[in-house]
Design an enzyme around this catalytic site. Sequence first.
Site, PDB file in Angstrom:
ATOM      1  N   GLY A  29      10.429 -12.762  91.546  1.00 16.91           N
ATOM      2  CA  GLY A  29       9.757 -12.556  92.645  1.00 16.91           C
ATOM      3  C   GLY A  29       8.244 -12.379  92.655  1.00 16.91           C
ATOM      4  O   GLY A  29       7.684 -11.823  93.447  1.00 16.91           O
ATOM      5  N   ASN A  73       6.101 -14.828  93.182  1.00 20.11           N
ATOM      6  CA  ASN A  73       5.543 -15.540  94.317  1.00 20.11           C
ATOM      7  C   ASN A  73       5.650 -14.660  95.812  1.00 20.11           C
ATOM      8  O   ASN A  73       4.799 -14.516  96.837  1.00 20.11           O
ATOM      9  CB  ASN A  73       6.217 -16.816  94.806  1.00 20.11           C
ATOM     10  N   MET A  94      17.366 -19.693  94.152  1.00 19.88           N
ATOM     11  CA  MET A  94      17.972 -20.765  93.346  1.00 19.88           C
ATOM     12  C   MET A  94      19.252 -21.203  93.888  1.00 19.88           C
ATOM     13  O   MET A  94      20.159 -21.746  92.991  1.00 19.88           O
ATOM     14  CB  MET A  94      18.247 -20.174  91.740  1.00 19.88           C
ATOM     15  N   LEU A 105      20.307 -24.597 100.088  1.00 24.29           N
ATOM     16  CA  LEU A 105      20.610 -24.248 101.596  1.00 24.29           C
ATOM     17  C   LEU A 105      21.476 -25.463 102.042  1.00 24.29           C
ATOM     18  O   LEU A 105      21.218 -26.672 101.775  1.00 24.29           O
ATOM     19  CB  LEU A 105      19.167 -24.153 102.413  1.00 24.29           C
ATOM     20  N   ASN A 160       8.930 -23.903 100.997  1.00 25.78           N
ATOM     21  CA  ASN A 160       9.367 -23.568  99.693  1.00 25.78           C
ATOM     22  C   ASN A 160       7.965 -23.739  98.655  1.00 25.78           C
ATOM     23  O   ASN A 160       7.161 -24.620  98.997  1.00 25.78           O
ATOM     24  CB  ASN A 160      10.531 -24.682  99.077  1.00 25.78           C
ATOM     25  N   HIS A 165       7.271 -25.377  94.988  1.00 27.54           N
ATOM     26  CA  HIS A 165       7.816 -26.003  93.733  1.00 27.54           C
ATOM     27  C   HIS A 165       7.083 -26.325  92.675  1.00 27.54           C
ATOM     28  O   HIS A 165       5.681 -26.846  92.807  1.00 27.54           O
ATOM     29  CB  HIS A 165       8.752 -27.452  94.529  1.00 27.54           C
ATOM     30  N   SER A 199       3.411 -27.242  94.539  1.00 23.32           N
ATOM     31  CA  SER A 199       3.353 -27.927  95.762  1.00 23.32           C
ATOM     32  C   SER A 199       3.931 -27.025  96.776  1.00 23.32           C
ATOM     33  O   SER A 199       5.131 -26.514  96.381  1.00 23.32           O
ATOM     34  CB  SER A 199       4.237 -29.484  95.937  1.00 23.32           C
ATOM     35  N   GLU A 218      16.819 -33.042 102.178  1.00 26.02           N
ATOM     36  CA  GLU A 218      16.422 -33.625 101.083  1.00 26.02           C
ATOM     37  C   GLU A 218      15.991 -32.460 100.060  1.00 26.02           C
ATOM     38  O   GLU A 218      14.847 -32.052 100.183  1.00 26.02           O
ATOM     39  CB  GLU A 218      15.498 -34.850 100.930  1.00 26.02           C
ATOM     40  N   ASP A 234      13.802 -30.705  97.654  1.00 30.01           N
ATOM     41  CA  ASP A 234      12.192 -30.821  97.252  1.00 30.01           C
ATOM     42  C   ASP A 234      11.588 -31.832  97.950  1.00 30.01           C
ATOM     43  O   ASP A 234      10.541 -32.530  97.385  1.00 30.01           O
ATOM     44  CB  ASP A 234      12.062 -30.765  95.771  1.00 30.01           C
TER      45      ASP A 234
END
Length: 196
Positions: free
Chosen positions: A14, A16, A91, A94, A108, A110, A137, A144, A146
């Site tokens: 955690g 981020n 992880m 969805l 998100n 990545h 990013s 789709e 990422d």
Amino acid sequence: MAEHRLGILISGRGSNMRALVEASRVPDSPYEVALVASDQPDAAGLAWAVANGIATFARSPTGMAKADYEASIDGALRAAGVEAIALAGYMRLLSDDFVARWRGRVVNIHPSLLPLYKGLDTHARAIAAGDAHAGCSVHVVTEELDGGEVLGQARVPILSDDTPDTLAARVLVEEHKLYPRVVAAWLARQGRLALR
Ligand code: GRF
């Protein structure tokens, strides 16, 4: 009062999430963190959130149908008045249904320069490819993996003696700066994000 209520989904350490929370506590932040939710009840990040006065929701999906599990997360987010969601090392994929219900309101981070290296092991793949730069990013979450619109990126040079771990550590430093900045700008650009 901040204008937007952000929910954060985590599965692990955690860091981020912590960067997002800390950035939300400066004056004029456009968001506040209304809930940190985790699919791993023993996630280190959850303990930090509790210790720092953030509302949390922890539930393991073990033994639950995916739709029921996501309904419980959805319910916790809505009960907390969450309007937008930041995934931070969450992880679990969805479902299309969940993404559709929160369309345009989930982002998100990545650890690659998307569209390069979607999925896992991004740093090892960038090193193996002989890339000069790696990075991270922030993107909108769509069905789709990422694959949604990129809202911001940070680049990090790859050094000749980098391992995936040393590179990941340097990219992580940039993630912690990039994610709060991009989330704040993204939320500040929108009006009220009406719950559907
Ligand atoms: C980060 O590298 C992030 O880019 C990726 O998962 C990792 C999560 O780390 N999606 P943390 O839990 O935020 O420390």
